[in-house]
Design a protein around this motif. Structure first.
Motif, short mmCIF file in Angstrom:
data_model
loop_
_atom_site.label_atom_id
_atom_site.label_comp_id
_atom_site.label_asym_id
_atom_site.label_seq_id
_atom_site.Cartn_x
_atom_site.Cartn_y
_atom_site.Cartn_z
N MET A 1 0.81 -1.22 0.00
CA MET A 1 0.00 0.00 0.00
C MET A 1 0.84 1.28 0.00
N GLU A 2 2.14 1.14 0.10
CA GLU A 2 3.00 2.32 0.19
C GLU A 2 2.82 3.27 -0.99
N ARG A 3 2.64 2.72 -2.17
CA ARG A 3 2.49 3.56 -3.37
C ARG A 3 1.22 4.40 -3.33
N TYR A 4 0.22 3.97 -2.56
CA TYR A 4 -1.05 4.68 -2.47
C TYR A 4 -1.11 5.64 -1.29
N LEU A 5 0.06 5.87 -0.68
CA LEU A 5 0.14 6.79 0.46
C LEU A 5 1.12 7.93 0.24
N LYS A 6 1.85 7.91 -0.88
CA LYS A 6 2.91 8.90 -1.06
C LYS A 6 2.35 10.29 -1.31
N GLU A 7 3.14 11.27 -0.94
CA GLU A 7 2.82 12.68 -1.22
C GLU A 7 3.39 13.05 -2.58
N THR A 8 2.69 13.92 -3.31
CA THR A 8 3.15 14.40 -4.61
C THR A 8 2.92 15.91 -4.67
N LYS A 9 3.28 16.50 -5.81
CA LYS A 9 3.05 17.94 -5.98
C LYS A 9 1.58 18.28 -5.83
N MET A 10 0.69 17.48 -6.45
CA MET A 10 -0.74 17.75 -6.35
C MET A 10 -1.31 17.28 -5.01
N LEU A 11 -0.86 16.14 -4.56
CA LEU A 11 -1.33 15.60 -3.26
C LEU A 11 -0.39 16.08 -2.16
N ASN A 12 -0.35 17.37 -1.94
CA ASN A 12 0.64 17.98 -1.04
C ASN A 12 0.13 18.01 0.40
N TYR A 13 -0.05 16.82 0.95
CA TYR A 13 -0.71 16.74 2.26
C TYR A 13 0.17 17.13 3.44
N ARG A 14 1.44 17.36 3.20
CA ARG A 14 2.29 17.86 4.28
C ARG A 14 2.32 19.39 4.32
N ALA A 15 1.57 20.03 3.45
CA ALA A 15 1.48 21.49 3.46
C ALA A 15 0.85 21.97 4.76
#
Length: 235
Positions: A1-15
């Motif tokens: 499931m690691e691939r479905y949890l990563k942060e990306t430019k659009m999915l910037n959940y650490r903002a």
């Protein structure tokens, strides 16, 4: 499931904005089912249906707008789910344009391409992938449509809704699929780990002047038309 949890430019959940939102709502204190449910209801009803300027906005940009359509709501929903450790992915399709005709200005109905890129988030829960497409339309907007069409039963394809049974909409999180526009799907592109991969490969067919008219005029009229129906539902 690691691939479905990563942060990306659009999915910037650490903002900062998303971290603060997750903390203020105490979503991490909930069990898995309620994490999904509370985040789903937030994106459904506090980020109301409306038409953003671009499809490839980041999650924080959608949050700042305070409204979204299928593609942008999917991005925000995915970012918030991943922020609390819930695996999710994107399902990409094309839909026919006609199911939005009554909220489109006439010029947009003529200029719009016959097919529109459409996505929704899927969440991994209970050992399977579930569609969360029903997050697109906020419940106040649906209440307005119900007041407009109180006796309608069976299939419905207009006002940004495309379902088999308008009298029995499946848009609430209950641990199973939710859908609200799926009956308009004309082509299925399959699933993608992140929206960052999908949108460059499958951009909208608007180009040139048509693209400019949609981004600067058409989407604003559509958002106002949706808001009128929402206010009708809130009366």
């Amino acid at each position: 499931m690691e691939r479905y949890l990563k942060e990306t430019k659009m999915l910037n959940y650490r903002a900062r904005e998303i971290v603060a939102l997750v903390r203020s709502r105490k979503w991490n204190d909930l069990d898995e089912y309620d994490k999904i449910g509370e985040i789903y209801r937030f994106v459904q009803n506090e980020i109301v249906l409306g038409y953003n300027e671009f499809d490839d906005l980041t999650a924080t940009q959608v949050l700042a707008d305070g409204y979204g359509q299928c593609n942008t709501k999917a991005t925000l929903l995915m970012a918030l789910l991943r922020a609390v450790g819930i695996p999710c992915r994107l399902h990409g399709t094309q839909v026919v344009k006609g199911f939005q005709r009554s909220i489109m200005p006439k010029i947009m109905a003529k200029l719009a391409p016959p097919f529109i890129v459409h996505t929704w988030a899927e969440v991994y829960f209970g050992g399977k992938w579930l569609s969360l497409e029903g997050v697109i339309t906020d419940k106040a907007y649906i209440a307005g449509l119900k007041r407009m069409f109180p006796a309608h039963k069976g299939a419905f394809a207009d006002y940004a809704v495309a379902v088999k049974d308008f009298s029995n909409l499946q848009i609430d999180w209950e641990g199973k699929d939710t859908t609200v526009q799926k009956e308009a799907v004309a082509e299925d592109y399959g699933v993608f780990d992140v929206p960052d991969d999908f949108f460059p490969a499958h951009p909208q067919l608007y180009k040139g002047l048509k693209k400019f008219i949609y981004e600067k005029i058409g989407r604003k009229i559509m958002t106002k038309n949706v808001a009128k129906i929402r206010r009708y539902g809130e009366q």
